[in-house]
Scaffold this motif. Structure first.
Motif, PDB file in Angstrom:
ATOM      1  N   ARG A  36       8.472   2.156  -4.888  1.00 47.21           N
ATOM      2  CA  ARG A  36       8.394   3.596  -5.115  1.00 47.21           C
ATOM      3  C   ARG A  36       8.455   4.342  -3.777  1.00 47.21           C
ATOM      4  O   ARG A  36       9.157   5.352  -3.658  1.00 47.21           O
ATOM      5  N   ALA A  37       7.737   3.855  -2.780  1.00 49.25           N
ATOM      6  CA  ALA A  37       7.764   4.477  -1.458  1.00 49.25           C
ATOM      7  C   ALA A  37       9.179   4.393  -0.871  1.00 49.25           C
ATOM      8  O   ALA A  37       9.664   5.341  -0.242  1.00 49.25           O
ATOM      9  N   GLN A  38       9.843   3.232  -1.084  1.00 47.14           N
ATOM     10  CA  GLN A  38      11.208   3.075  -0.587  1.00 47.14           C
ATOM     11  C   GLN A  38      12.166   4.045  -1.288  1.00 47.14           C
ATOM     12  O   GLN A  38      13.021   4.654  -0.656  1.00 47.14           O
ATOM     13  N   LYS A  39      12.002   4.192  -2.610  1.00 42.73           N
ATOM     14  CA  LYS A  39      12.845   5.132  -3.359  1.00 42.73           C
ATOM     15  C   LYS A  39      12.630   6.557  -2.860  1.00 42.73           C
ATOM     16  O   LYS A  39      13.592   7.342  -2.698  1.00 42.73           O
ATOM     17  N   ILE A  40      11.381   6.902  -2.606  1.00 43.49           N
ATOM     18  CA  ILE A  40      11.072   8.243  -2.110  1.00 43.49           C
ATOM     19  C   ILE A  40      11.695   8.434  -0.723  1.00 43.49           C
ATOM     20  O   ILE A  40      12.313   9.466  -0.443  1.00 43.49           O
ATOM     21  N   ALA A  41      11.573   7.405   0.139  1.00 43.27           N
ATOM     22  CA  ALA A  41      12.152   7.488   1.483  1.00 43.27           C
ATOM     23  C   ALA A  41      13.676   7.591   1.394  1.00 43.27           C
ATOM     24  O   ALA A  41      14.292   8.380   2.122  1.00 43.27           O
ATOM     25  N   ALA A  46      18.513  10.740   1.670  1.00 45.35           N
ATOM     26  CA  ALA A  46      19.709  11.277   1.012  1.00 45.35           C
ATOM     27  C   ALA A  46      19.686  12.806   1.032  1.00 45.35           C
ATOM     28  O   ALA A  46      20.727  13.451   1.236  1.00 45.35           O
ATOM     29  N   ALA A  47      18.502  13.395   0.845  1.00 37.56           N
ATOM     30  CA  ALA A  47      18.388  14.856   0.887  1.00 37.56           C
ATOM     31  C   ALA A  47      18.705  15.370   2.292  1.00 37.56           C
ATOM     32  O   ALA A  47      19.418  16.378   2.452  1.00 37.56           O
ATOM     33  N   ASP A  48      18.193  14.678   3.319  1.00 36.75           N
ATOM     34  CA  ASP A  48      18.506  15.074   4.698  1.00 36.75           C
ATOM     35  C   ASP A  48      19.995  14.934   4.974  1.00 36.75           C
ATOM     36  O   ASP A  48      20.613  15.808   5.603  1.00 36.75           O
TER      37      ASP A  48
END
Length: 156
Positions: A36-41, A46-48
């Motif tokens: 989950r932390a990896q997906k968030i990162a 991707a947003a950046d």
């Protein structure tokens, strides 16, 4: 049973529970949290990246807009210059055509003036002959006196 034995037995059961939880329950939970932390990162990265791509796209769009504005301004300037050239050319042609018309009108007026002078000479000669006829009270033969009449025409 004895409180000490119960306490020891509960401590052993608790230790087994901790061991079981750390061995079988905690790794999948930790793995799920790490995923989950990896997906968030990854999502933040991707947003950046999307923000950077958007900024680059905005710069490209601005550059294209500036280029198209410059091109449009150049085309408008060319069109205005061509319009002025066409207008100047049309004015020059109109002036030239007007000068031709004026020259033709002057030539025609001069021809008409010459024709009018000739007609006037003819009429004056005829009047002179009639006047001389009346003065002499006899008829003057125009065929005989043609040379005299031609000299009279040239003098007038």
């Amino acid at each position: 049973m004895n409180i000490n034995a119960t306490l020891i037995l509960q401590a052993i059961v608790f230790a087994i529970l901790v061991w079981f939880t750390m061995k079988f329950v905690w790794p999948p939970i930790a793995k799920a949290l790490d995923e989950r932390a990896q997906k968030i990162a990854d999502g933040l990265a991707a947003a950046d990246k999307a923000k950077a791509d958007l900024a680059a796209a905005d710069k490209r769009v601005e550059a294209e807009l500036a280029s198209s504005r410059n091109e449009t301004a150049a085309r408008l300037a060319d069109a205005e210059r061509r319009a002025r050239d066409i207008i100047e050319e049309a004015k020059a042609r109109a002036t030239e055509e007007g000068n031709k018309i004026i020259a033709a009108a002057k030539a025609e007026a001069e021809q008409q003036a010459i024709a009018a002078r000739e007609a006037l000479r003819e009429q004056v000669a005829a009047l002179a002959v009639k006047g001389a006829e009346q003065i002499l009270r006899k008829e003057v033969n125009a065929g005989v006196h043609a040379d005299l009449l031609n000299r009279l025409k040239t003098e007038l």
